[in-house]
Design a protein around this motif. Structure first.
Motif, short mmCIF file in Angstrom:
data_model
loop_
_atom_site.label_atom_id
_atom_site.label_comp_id
_atom_site.label_asym_id
_atom_site.label_seq_id
_atom_site.Cartn_x
_atom_site.Cartn_y
_atom_site.Cartn_z
N TYR A 296 0.85 -1.20 0.00
CA TYR A 296 0.00 0.00 0.00
C TYR A 296 0.89 1.25 0.00
O TYR A 296 0.62 2.24 -0.71
N ALA A 297 1.97 1.22 0.77
CA ALA A 297 2.88 2.37 0.84
C ALA A 297 3.54 2.62 -0.52
O ALA A 297 3.72 3.78 -0.94
N VAL A 299 2.27 1.93 -3.49
CA VAL A 299 1.25 2.52 -4.38
C VAL A 299 1.02 3.99 -4.03
O VAL A 299 0.91 4.85 -4.93
N ALA A 300 0.97 4.29 -2.73
CA ALA A 300 0.76 5.69 -2.32
C ALA A 300 1.92 6.58 -2.79
O ALA A 300 1.70 7.72 -3.26
N TRP A 301 3.17 6.07 -2.65
CA TRP A 301 4.31 6.88 -3.09
C TRP A 301 4.27 7.11 -4.59
O TRP A 301 4.54 8.21 -5.07
N ARG A 302 3.94 6.10 -5.37
CA ARG A 302 3.91 6.25 -6.83
C ARG A 302 2.81 7.23 -7.24
O ARG A 302 2.94 7.93 -8.24
N THR A 303 1.74 7.31 -6.47
CA THR A 303 0.67 8.28 -6.76
C THR A 303 1.17 9.69 -6.45
O THR A 303 0.94 10.63 -7.22
N LEU A 304 1.88 9.85 -5.30
CA LEU A 304 2.40 11.17 -4.93
C LEU A 304 3.44 11.65 -5.94
O LEU A 304 3.56 12.85 -6.20
N SER A 305 4.19 10.69 -6.50
CA SER A 305 5.23 11.08 -7.45
C SER A 305 4.69 11.33 -8.86
O SER A 305 5.45 11.68 -9.75
N GLY A 306 3.38 11.11 -9.04
CA GLY A 306 2.75 11.39 -10.32
C GLY A 306 2.74 10.23 -11.29
O GLY A 306 2.26 10.36 -12.41
N ALA A 307 3.25 9.08 -10.89
CA ALA A 307 3.27 7.92 -11.79
C ALA A 307 1.89 7.30 -11.94
O ALA A 307 1.60 6.63 -12.94
N LEU A 308 1.03 7.51 -10.92
CA LEU A 308 -0.33 6.94 -10.95
C LEU A 308 -1.34 8.05 -10.70
O LEU A 308 -1.06 9.03 -10.00
N LEU A 316 -6.02 0.45 -7.32
CA LEU A 316 -4.94 -0.36 -6.77
C LEU A 316 -5.10 -0.59 -5.27
O LEU A 316 -4.84 -1.69 -4.76
N ALA A 317 -5.51 0.46 -4.55
CA ALA A 317 -5.72 0.29 -3.10
C ALA A 317 -6.82 -0.73 -2.84
O ALA A 317 -6.70 -1.60 -1.97
N GLY A 318 -7.91 -0.59 -3.61
CA GLY A 318 -8.99 -1.57 -3.46
C GLY A 318 -8.55 -2.96 -3.87
O GLY A 318 -8.90 -3.96 -3.23
N SER A 319 -7.76 -3.05 -4.96
CA SER A 319 -7.28 -4.35 -5.43
C SER A 319 -6.36 -4.99 -4.39
O SER A 319 -6.45 -6.20 -4.11
#
Length: 620
Positions: A296-297, A299-308, A316-319
Motif C-alpha cells: 500500500y505504501a 502505491v501511495a508513493w507512486r501516486t504522490l510522485s505522479g506515476a499513478l 490499486l488500493a482496493g485491489s
C-alpha cells in the motif's frame, strides 16, 4: 539423520498430502451426476459473481478519473441543469448506472446461487445416504461387525455430511480464484512485483494451516472410539427403552459422570490443538498484514510522485485490499478443503470396500425344494482376531423336511452354526452342503433368499405392522393376504387386529401415532416376518424367549404343520420347545456332545437329560 532420509520423508509426506485431493474430483462428479442442469446453473452463477467485484472496482476507478477530469476544467454553469445540458455528466452517469446494475445483480445472483445450491446439495446428500445404506448391505458381517470396522463405519456415516460443506468450499474457492485472477491481471499492469510480495507473505499461513489440519485429522481418528462411547452413553442415558432400568438402578449419575469424563478428555485434546493453532495463526496473520501495508505504501508513493492517477490509486488500493483477503482466503480455504478431504477419504474408502466373501464365477441355483438336506462335513471356524476355535471337526445332517434343534450353554457354538449356514461367514475348515452342493457355489443373494431366520435380538422396525411382516420378503410387501397368513401362523393376527389401526398401525414410539408393544408381542411380529419369507430353510434362534406358555404352545402347534418341503433349525433353552424336534444336538465347546431324539436322549441319561430335569424342577 541423512539428507536422503529427510528427502524420502518429505516425498512420502507430499505423496500423502497429494492423495488427500484424489476424492475431490470424485465428489464433484457425483454432484454433477446428481443433476447436470443444476450443476451447470451453479457454475454459471458462480462465474458471474466472480467477475462482479473487479468490474465494480474498475468502474469506480473510471468514475474517480472522470470526476477529476471534469473538475480540472471550467464548469459549464452553476446549476445541475447546465452540467446535464452540456453533456459532461454523461460519462459519470453511465458508469454510475452500470455500477448500480452490477451491485444489484450481485445480490440477485447470490440469492439465486444459494437457492440452487441448497436444492442440489440436498439431492446429493440424499443420493450419498442411499449409497451408504446399499454399501453396508453389500458388505459381509465379517467386514462390519468388528470394533475397528465399526469405527470406520462411524466415520463414514459422519463424513457423509462433509460432502455438502466441502462442495460449497470448493465452489467458493473456484469463484475466489477467478476473482483473484482478474485482480492480479489488473495489478500486474501497474505493479507486478507487489503481487509476488503478497503471495510470499501468505506462504507461512499456508504451511501452518496445512500442518494443523493434518494434526486435527489425526486427532479425530485417534478419538473415534471415545466418540462412539460418548454417543452410546448419551443414547443409553436418554433413550425411552432404557429409562426404567436407569431409574431403578440409579444409573443416571454414573452415566453422566462417565460421559463427562470421556467428553473432557476429547475436549482437552481439541483445546490444546486449537490453542497452538490460534497462536501460530496470529503470528502468520501479522506477517501477511505487514506485507499488505508495505505494498500500500508503494502505491501511495507512486501516486504522490505522479506515476499513478487518483483513479489508479483507488483501483490499486482496493485491489490490494481485496487481494490480501483473497490470497489468505484461498490459502486457508485450500488447507480447509484438504482437511475436509481427509475426512472425505473416510467416506469413499468405506464406499470402495468390497465383500471379502468369495463369489462363485458360475453360481449354481439353490435347490428349491430341497430333496436331500443339509450336511456339515468336518466344519471348523474361528472368529477373526482369535485363535480359539468356535467350532471344530463338526459333522451332522439335517434331512430335507426335518427339524433339528441345537441345545447347549452360551458359547457352545449354536449361533455360529447359524451364521455359517446363512453364509454370514465361511468355515475355515470343512464344508457345508445343500443337496450335495457346497454352500459357496450358490450366489449369496440366492442362498439367503431361501433362508428365513428369526434371531433372539431381532430388529423392531418402527414401521406399520404390515410392513414389519412384509419386509421378510420385500418384493411381496404389498401381498396383504400372505401377510395375514404369516401373522396367523405366528399368533400375531389377533394382536394386530386389536390395534387401533390394525395392520396399518405404526409400531414403536419413534414417530407420531406410533404404538409400542411388549417384548412378547414384538416377538410374534418377528416370527410372522420369518414365516412370510416362505423359505426352504427356517431358522428360529430363541424364537419364543419373550412369549408366555400359551402363546408358545400355539406357535409350535402351527410350527409342526410346516410343509414337507420346509426344513427347520431351532435353537432354544426351553426344553419344552426343543423336544418336538426330530433330532436334537447337544453342543459343548463347538463339538457335538450328544445327538438323538428327545426320548433317546432322555433314555441316555446324559447331559440333555440332566438339563431337562433341572429345568423341569423349576416348574414344580
Amino acid at each position: 539423520m541423512s539428507i536422503t532420509t529427510l528427502l524420502e520423508g518429505l516425498r512420502d509426506a507430499l505423496r500423502r498430502r497429494g492423495r488427500v485431493w484424489v476424492h475431490v474430483p470424485r465428489l464433484l462428479r457425483s454432484l454433477w451426476n446428481t443433476s447436470p442442469a443444476l450443476a451447470a446453473t451453479i457454475i454459471l452463477l458462480r462465474l458471474l459473481r466472480a467477475i462482479q467485484p473487479p468490474l465494480v472496482l474498475f468502474i469506480g476507478k473510471l468514475i474517480v478519473d472522470e470526476i477529476i477530469l471534469q473538475t480540472a476544467t471550467p464548469a459549464p454553469g452553476p446549476t445541475l441543469a447546465d452540467w446535464v445540458e452540456s453533456g459532461r455528466l454523461n460519462a459519470v452517469a453511465g458508469w454510475l448506472l452500470l455500477e448500480f446494475l452490477l451491485v444489484a445483480a450481485a445480490n440477485v445472483l447470490t440469492r439465486a446461487g444459494t437457492f440452487v445450491e441448497r436444492i442440489l446439495t440436498e439431492l446429493h446428500d440424499n443420493a450419498l445416504g442411499v449409497a451408504l445404506i446399499e454399501q453396508v448391505a453389500r458388505l459381509d458381517l465379517l467386514d462390519i461387525e468388528t470394533s475397528a470396522a465399526q469405527d470406520r463405519l462411524q466415520r463414514a456415516r459422519a463424513q457423509r455430511y462433509i460432502g455438502n460443506p466441502l462442495l460449497s468450499a470448493v465452489l467458493g474457492q473456484a469463484q475466489d480464484g477467478v476473482t483473484l485472477i482478474l485482480f492480479v491481471a489488473g495489478l500486474v499492469a501497474y505493479a507486478p512485483l507487489l503481487v509476488f510480495l503478497l503471495l510470499l507473505a501468505v506462504l507461512p499461513t499456508l504451511a501452518g494451516e496445512a500442518h494443523f489440519n493434518a494434526k486435527g485429522y489425526g486427532l479425530n481418528v485417534a478419538v473415534t472410539s471415545e466418540r462412539r462411547q460418548i454417543e452410546y452413553i448419551q443414547h443409553v442415558g436418554s433413550a425411552a427403552e432404557s429409562a426404567k432400568e436407569i431409574k431403578l438402578f440409579g444409573l443416571g449419575s454414573h452415566l453422566a459422570a462417565r460421559f463427562a469424563g470421556l467428553a473432557a478428555g476429547v475436549h482437552l485434546a481439541n483445546r490444546d490443538l486449537a490453542a497452538r493453532r490460534a497462536l501460530w495463526g496470529s503470528l502468520f496473520g501479522a506477517i501477511a498484514s505487514l506485507a499488505y501495508y508495505a505494498a500500500y505504501a508503494v502505491v501511495a508513493w507512486r501516486t504522490l510522485s505522479g506515476a499513478l492517477s487518483i483513479g489508479d490509486l483507488t483501483f490499486l488500493a482496493g485491489s490490494l485490499l481485496r487481494l490480501n483477503g483473497l490470497f489468505e482466503r484461498l490459502i486457508l480455504g485450500l488447507t480447509q478443503i484438504a482437511s475436509q478431504a481427509q475426512y472425505l477419504d473416510d467416506f469413499f474408502s468405506f464406499m470402495d470396500m468390497r465383500s471379502s466373501m468369495a463369489v462363485p464365477e458360475k453360481p449354481v441355483a439353490f435347490p428349491a425344494p430341497m430333496r436331500e438336506g443339509i450336511v456339515f462335513e468336518k466344519v471348523g471356524f474361528r472368529y477373526p482376531g482369535t485363535d480359539r476355535w468356535a467350532l471344530r471337526d463338526l459333522s451332522f445332517t439335517l434331512p430335507a423336511g426335518g427339524t433339528l434343534a441345537l441345545v447347549g450353554e452360551n458359547g457352545a457354538g449354536k449361533t455360529t452354526i447359524v451364521k455359517l449356514l446363512t453364509r454370514l461367514y465361511d468355515p475355515d475348515e470343512g464344508r457345508i452342503l445343500v443337496d450335495g452342493i457346497d454352500l459357496r457355489q450358490f450366489a449369496l443373494d440366492d442362498l439367503q433368499r431361501h433362508v428365513g431366520a428369526i434371531f433372539q435380538d431381532f430388529v423392531r422396525y418402527h414401521m406399520t405392522a404390515a410392513e414389519n411382516i412384509g419386509i421378510g420378503r420385500v418384493e411381496r410387501i404389498e401381498d396383504r393376504p400372505r401377510i395375514v397368513d404369516a401373522a396367523q401362523k405366528s399368533v400375531a393376527h389377533e394382536l394386530i387386529e386389536s390395534l387401533p389401526q390394525g395392520y396399518e398401525q405404526m409400531l414403536g414410539r419413534m414417530f407420531v401415532a406410533g404404538l409400542d408393544l411388549s417384548g412378547g408381542e414384538w416377538q410374534k411380529i418377528a416370527i410372522a416376518r420369518a414365516y412370510f419369507r416362505d423359505a426352504s430353510l427356517l431358522i428360529l434362534d430363541e424364537p419364543t424367549a419373550a412369549l408366555d406358555a400359551r402363546a408358545e404352545a400355539a406357535i409350535f402347534a402351527r410350527f409342526r404343520n410346516l410343509s414337507e418341503t420346509s426344513t427347520a433349525l431351532l435353537i432354544s433353552h426351553r426344553f419344552a420347545t426343543v423336544r418336538m424336534a426330530d433330532r436334537i444336538l447337544v453342543l459343548e465347546n463347538g463339538a457335538i456332545l450328544e445327538s438323538g431324539s428327545h426320548d433317546a436322549l432322555m433314555a441316555l441319561g446324559g447331559r440333555y437329560a440332566e438339563l431337562f430335569e433341572l429345568q423341569a424342577e423349576g416348574f414344580q
